[in-house]
Scaffold this motif. Structure first.
Motif, mmCIF file in Angstrom:
data_model
loop_
_atom_site.group_PDB
_atom_site.id
_atom_site.type_symbol
_atom_site.label_atom_id
_atom_site.label_comp_id
_atom_site.label_asym_id
_atom_site.label_seq_id
_atom_site.Cartn_x
_atom_site.Cartn_y
_atom_site.Cartn_z
ATOM 1 N N ASN A 10 110.085 -10.985 16.380
ATOM 2 C CA ASN A 10 110.964 -9.830 16.176
ATOM 3 C C ASN A 10 112.073 -10.109 15.162
ATOM 4 N N THR A 57 122.080 -6.846 13.781
ATOM 5 C CA THR A 57 121.209 -5.677 13.762
ATOM 6 C C THR A 57 120.159 -5.703 12.649
ATOM 7 N N GLN A 63 113.360 -1.271 16.809
ATOM 8 C CA GLN A 63 112.960 -0.932 18.175
ATOM 9 C C GLN A 63 112.884 -2.147 19.100
ATOM 10 N N GLU A 64 113.427 -3.271 18.691
ATOM 11 C CA GLU A 64 113.502 -4.463 19.544
ATOM 12 C C GLU A 64 114.966 -4.763 19.825
ATOM 13 N N THR A 65 115.232 -5.643 20.784
ATOM 14 C CA THR A 65 116.610 -5.930 21.186
ATOM 15 C C THR A 65 117.067 -7.341 20.841
ATOM 16 N N LYS A 66 116.126 -8.220 20.442
ATOM 17 C CA LYS A 66 116.518 -9.586 20.079
ATOM 18 C C LYS A 66 115.465 -10.195 19.175
ATOM 19 N N SER A 87 120.552 -11.648 20.451
ATOM 20 C CA SER A 87 120.291 -10.275 20.859
ATOM 21 C C SER A 87 121.320 -9.331 20.253
ATOM 22 N N LEU A 88 120.991 -8.044 20.319
ATOM 23 C CA LEU A 88 121.882 -7.029 19.752
ATOM 24 C C LEU A 88 123.230 -6.985 20.451
ATOM 25 N N ASN A 89 123.308 -7.456 21.697
ATOM 26 C CA ASN A 89 124.597 -7.478 22.400
ATOM 27 C C ASN A 89 125.342 -8.796 22.166
#
Length: 104
Positions: A10, A57, A63-66, A87-89
């Motif tokens: 990803n 980002t 559409q993935e988070t990490k 990850s995005l967070n």
């Protein structure tokens, strides 16, 4: 230090991509095929951030988070595994030979 293999999950446009490196490895392909992303992944794995941006980002596949980067390296005649997940967070996990490393 020699990278013998790198896996991108990803990262940028790659869902799951693995490349093995020999003594001489040439990366060729059409424009937009991901050649620079492979180099960027090596830099990101070694430095903790991209040479293009400090933002997470743009590095995470849409559409993935990490993303996860993993490499096998040889150093001083010893083989090691290194990994980086972001990850995005803004959670970051760094590993060396399956052991978590502290963040700076």
């Amino acid at each position: 230090m020699q990278i013998t293999e790198i896996t991108l999950t990803n990262f940028r446009k790659f869902s799951n991509f693995k490349i093995n490196f020999n003594k001489i490895t040439v990366i060729i392909g059409e424009n937009g095929s991901g050649k620079t992303s492979i180099l960027e992944s090596i830099y990101t794995l070694s430095r903790g951030h991209s040479f293009n941006t400090r933002q997470i980002t743009p590095l995470v596949k849409i559409q993935e988070t990490k993303f996860i980067l993993f490499a096998k390296i040889n150093s001083d005649n010893k083989s090691h595994n290194i990994g980086l997940a972001k990850s995005l967070n803004n959670d970051t996990i760094r590993k060396l030979d399956q052991k978590k490393l502290s963040s700076h």
